[in-house]
Design a protein around this motif. Sequence first.
Motif, PDB file in Angstrom:
ATOM      1  N   ALA A  68      -4.748  11.152 -12.820  1.00  0.00           N
ATOM      2  CA  ALA A  68      -5.457   9.715 -13.999  1.00  0.00           C
ATOM      3  C   ALA A  68      -4.535   8.188 -13.517  1.00  0.00           C
ATOM      4  CB  ALA A  68      -5.806   9.600 -15.355  1.00  0.00           C
ATOM      5  N   LEU A  69      -3.573   8.085 -13.388  1.00  0.00           N
ATOM      6  CA  LEU A  69      -2.673   7.164 -13.170  1.00  0.00           C
ATOM      7  C   LEU A  69      -2.581   7.553 -11.598  1.00  0.00           C
ATOM      8  CD1 LEU A  69       0.025   7.614 -15.985  1.00  0.00           C
ATOM      9  CD2 LEU A  69      -1.481   5.996 -15.499  1.00  0.00           C
ATOM     10  N   ALA A  70      -2.744   9.040 -11.076  1.00  0.00           N
ATOM     11  CA  ALA A  70      -2.059   9.110  -9.394  1.00  0.00           C
ATOM     12  C   ALA A  70      -4.033   7.727  -9.316  1.00  0.00           C
ATOM     13  CB  ALA A  70      -2.260  10.334  -8.674  1.00  0.00           C
ATOM     14  N   VAL A  71      -5.029   8.418  -9.440  1.00  0.00           N
ATOM     15  CA  VAL A  71      -6.248   7.629  -8.992  1.00  0.00           C
ATOM     16  C   VAL A  71      -5.734   5.847  -9.626  1.00  0.00           C
ATOM     17  CG1 VAL A  71      -8.183   7.556  -9.792  1.00  0.00           C
ATOM     18  CG2 VAL A  71      -7.769   9.424  -9.485  1.00  0.00           C
ATOM     19  N   ALA A  72      -5.484   5.071  -9.996  1.00  0.00           N
ATOM     20  CA  ALA A  72      -5.479   4.293 -10.256  1.00  0.00           C
ATOM     21  C   ALA A  72      -4.363   3.569  -9.458  1.00  0.00           C
ATOM     22  CB  ALA A  72      -4.601   3.630 -11.735  1.00  0.00           C
ATOM     23  N   ALA A  99       0.681  -1.660   0.018  1.00  0.00           N
ATOM     24  CA  ALA A  99       0.062  -0.302   0.186  1.00  0.00           C
ATOM     25  C   ALA A  99       0.337   1.573   0.044  1.00  0.00           C
ATOM     26  CB  ALA A  99      -1.123  -0.278   1.659  1.00  0.00           C
ATOM     27  N   LEU A 100       1.751   1.182   0.596  1.00  0.00           N
ATOM     28  CA  LEU A 100       2.593   2.817   1.089  1.00  0.00           C
ATOM     29  C   LEU A 100       3.530   2.600  -0.825  1.00  0.00           C
ATOM     30  CD1 LEU A 100       3.811   4.091   2.910  1.00  0.00           C
ATOM     31  CD2 LEU A 100       5.774   3.126   3.452  1.00  0.00           C
ATOM     32  N   GLN A 101       4.032   1.396  -0.924  1.00  0.00           N
ATOM     33  CA  GLN A 101       4.566   1.551  -2.553  1.00  0.00           C
ATOM     34  C   GLN A 101       3.448   2.142  -3.498  1.00  0.00           C
ATOM     35  OE1 GLN A 101       5.555  -2.569  -4.108  1.00  0.00           O
ATOM     36  NE2 GLN A 101       6.603  -1.548  -5.640  1.00  0.00           N
ATOM     37  N   TYR A 102       2.430   1.628  -3.552  1.00  0.00           N
ATOM     38  CA  TYR A 102       1.754   2.387  -4.150  1.00  0.00           C
ATOM     39  C   TYR A 102       1.203   3.832  -4.125  1.00  0.00           C
ATOM     40  CZ  TYR A 102      -0.296  -2.018  -6.712  1.00  0.00           C
ATOM     41  OH  TYR A 102      -0.108  -3.123  -7.199  1.00  0.00           O
ATOM     42  N   PHE A 103       1.097   4.216  -2.646  1.00  0.00           N
ATOM     43  CA  PHE A 103       1.051   5.507  -2.105  1.00  0.00           C
ATOM     44  C   PHE A 103       2.380   5.907  -2.995  1.00  0.00           C
ATOM     45  CE2 PHE A 103       1.494   9.261   0.830  1.00  0.00           C
ATOM     46  CZ  PHE A 103      -0.015  10.131   0.624  1.00  0.00           C
ATOM     47  N   GLN A 104       3.151   5.651  -3.110  1.00  0.00           N
ATOM     48  CA  GLN A 104       4.179   6.831  -3.159  1.00  0.00           C
ATOM     49  C   GLN A 104       4.482   6.657  -4.747  1.00  0.00           C
ATOM     50  OE1 GLN A 104       7.482   4.171  -1.607  1.00  0.00           O
ATOM     51  NE2 GLN A 104       7.426   5.236  -0.395  1.00  0.00           N
ATOM     52  N   GLN A 105       3.906   5.166  -5.532  1.00  0.00           N
ATOM     53  CA  GLN A 105       3.846   5.661  -6.817  1.00  0.00           C
ATOM     54  C   GLN A 105       2.787   6.984  -7.466  1.00  0.00           C
ATOM     55  OE1 GLN A 105       2.711   2.512  -9.018  1.00  0.00           O
ATOM     56  NE2 GLN A 105       2.074   2.699 -10.577  1.00  0.00           N
ATOM     57  N   GLY A 106       1.488   6.776  -6.544  1.00  0.00           N
ATOM     58  CA  GLY A 106       0.418   8.401  -6.834  1.00  0.00           C
ATOM     59  C   GLY A 106       0.985   9.306  -6.601  1.00  0.00           C
ATOM     60  N   MET A 107       1.623  10.331  -5.915  1.00  0.00           N
ATOM     61  CA  MET A 107       2.160  10.765  -4.809  1.00  0.00           C
ATOM     62  C   MET A 107       3.201  11.260  -6.115  1.00  0.00           C
ATOM     63  SD  MET A 107       0.816  11.556  -2.339  1.00  0.00           S
ATOM     64  CE  MET A 107       1.596  13.514  -1.995  1.00  0.00           C
ATOM     65  N   ALA A 108       4.030  10.442  -6.573  1.00  0.00           N
ATOM     66  CA  ALA A 108       5.010  10.538  -7.856  1.00  0.00           C
ATOM     67  C   ALA A 108       4.212  11.431  -9.275  1.00  0.00           C
ATOM     68  CB  ALA A 108       5.714   9.435  -8.390  1.00  0.00           C
ATOM     69  N   GLU A 109       3.216  10.101  -9.478  1.00  0.00           N
ATOM     70  CA  GLU A 109       2.276  10.992 -10.385  1.00  0.00           C
ATOM     71  C   GLU A 109       1.192  12.241 -10.178  1.00  0.00           C
ATOM     72  OE1 GLU A 109       2.121   9.330 -13.265  1.00  0.00           O
ATOM     73  OE2 GLU A 109       3.287   7.259 -13.104  1.00  0.00           O
ATOM     74  N   LEU A 110       0.476  12.758  -9.126  1.00  0.00           N
ATOM     75  CA  LEU A 110       0.316  13.727  -8.572  1.00  0.00           C
ATOM     76  C   LEU A 110       1.260  14.604  -9.228  1.00  0.00           C
ATOM     77  CD1 LEU A 110      -1.721  13.312  -5.858  1.00  0.00           C
ATOM     78  CD2 LEU A 110      -2.659  13.920  -8.120  1.00  0.00           C
ATOM     79  N   VAL A 167      -7.240  10.748   1.836  1.00  0.00           N
ATOM     80  CA  VAL A 167      -6.844  12.167   0.941  1.00  0.00           C
ATOM     81  C   VAL A 167      -5.988  12.346  -0.422  1.00  0.00           C
ATOM     82  CG1 VAL A 167      -6.153  13.945   1.478  1.00  0.00           C
ATOM     83  CG2 VAL A 167      -6.559  12.922   3.523  1.00  0.00           C
ATOM     84  N   PHE A 168      -5.476  11.600  -0.116  1.00  0.00           N
ATOM     85  CA  PHE A 168      -4.644  12.265  -1.787  1.00  0.00           C
ATOM     86  C   PHE A 168      -5.759  12.076  -3.426  1.00  0.00           C
ATOM     87  CE2 PHE A 168      -1.622  13.302   1.127  1.00  0.00           C
ATOM     88  CZ  PHE A 168      -1.152  15.187   0.699  1.00  0.00           C
ATOM     89  N   LEU A 169      -6.467   9.906  -3.108  1.00  0.00           N
ATOM     90  CA  LEU A 169      -7.137  10.016  -4.013  1.00  0.00           C
ATOM     91  C   LEU A 169      -8.132  10.719  -4.091  1.00  0.00           C
ATOM     92  CD1 LEU A 169      -7.870   7.552  -5.862  1.00  0.00           C
ATOM     93  CD2 LEU A 169      -9.301   6.884  -2.812  1.00  0.00           C
ATOM     94  N   GLY A 170      -8.674  11.639  -2.580  1.00  0.00           N
ATOM     95  CA  GLY A 170     -10.261  12.673  -3.232  1.00  0.00           C
ATOM     96  C   GLY A 170      -9.070  13.426  -4.037  1.00  0.00           C
ATOM     97  N   ILE A 171      -7.823  13.726  -3.569  1.00  0.00           N
ATOM     98  CA  ILE A 171      -7.011  15.320  -4.310  1.00  0.00           C
ATOM     99  C   ILE A 171      -7.411  14.630  -6.277  1.00  0.00           C
ATOM    100  CG2 ILE A 171      -5.413  16.393  -4.492  1.00  0.00           C
ATOM    101  CD1 ILE A 171      -5.113  16.690  -1.397  1.00  0.00           C
ATOM    102  N   ALA A 172      -6.952  13.556  -6.223  1.00  0.00           N
ATOM    103  CA  ALA A 172      -6.534  13.065  -7.812  1.00  0.00           C
ATOM    104  C   ALA A 172      -7.712  12.930  -8.711  1.00  0.00           C
ATOM    105  CB  ALA A 172      -5.727  11.612  -7.325  1.00  0.00           C
ATOM    106  N   HIS A 173      -8.873  12.649  -7.675  1.00  0.00           N
ATOM    107  CA  HIS A 173      -9.947  12.684  -8.195  1.00  0.00           C
ATOM    108  C   HIS A 173     -10.864  14.012  -9.070  1.00  0.00           C
ATOM    109  CE1 HIS A 173     -11.457   8.027  -8.573  1.00  0.00           C
ATOM    110  NE2 HIS A 173     -11.055   8.219  -7.458  1.00  0.00           N
ATOM    111  N   SER A 174     -10.622  14.927  -7.605  1.00  0.00           N
ATOM    112  CA  SER A 174     -11.027  15.678  -8.584  1.00  0.00           C
ATOM    113  C   SER A 174     -10.351  16.890  -8.721  1.00  0.00           C
ATOM    114  CB  SER A 174     -10.529  16.611  -6.804  1.00  0.00           C
ATOM    115  OG  SER A 174      -9.660  17.598  -6.698  1.00  0.00           O
ATOM    116  N   LEU A 175      -8.569  16.309  -9.676  1.00  0.00           N
ATOM    117  CA  LEU A 175      -7.775  17.151 -10.458  1.00  0.00           C
ATOM    118  C   LEU A 175      -8.427  15.600 -11.971  1.00  0.00           C
ATOM    119  CD1 LEU A 175      -4.754  17.008  -8.789  1.00  0.00           C
ATOM    120  CD2 LEU A 175      -5.817  19.171  -9.067  1.00  0.00           C
TER     121      LEU A 175
END
Length: 84
Positions: free
Chosen positions: A47-51, A30-41, A68-76
Amino acid sequence: MITSSANPAEILEFPLELRSSSTTAVSASALQYFQQGMAELQEGNAALAVAALSQSVALSPAFADGRVFLGIAHSLSCEIYPAI
């Protein structure tokens, strides 16, 4: 009032306390996916951050930063209802 940045290439930096989580309820995957999502943001790939962030939340549902950051990615991505 929200105004757009004069420099669209400006890098957005998230506060340090939001970049690293001290909670023990987060699995390594989960932490690895979180870090990947943050990098995409950071790169502007909402869209890649949402995934990636969706995977993070699926693996560790109690991970607040992931939600929180999933919500931000969805809003973006202009996905208002999932963002809420």
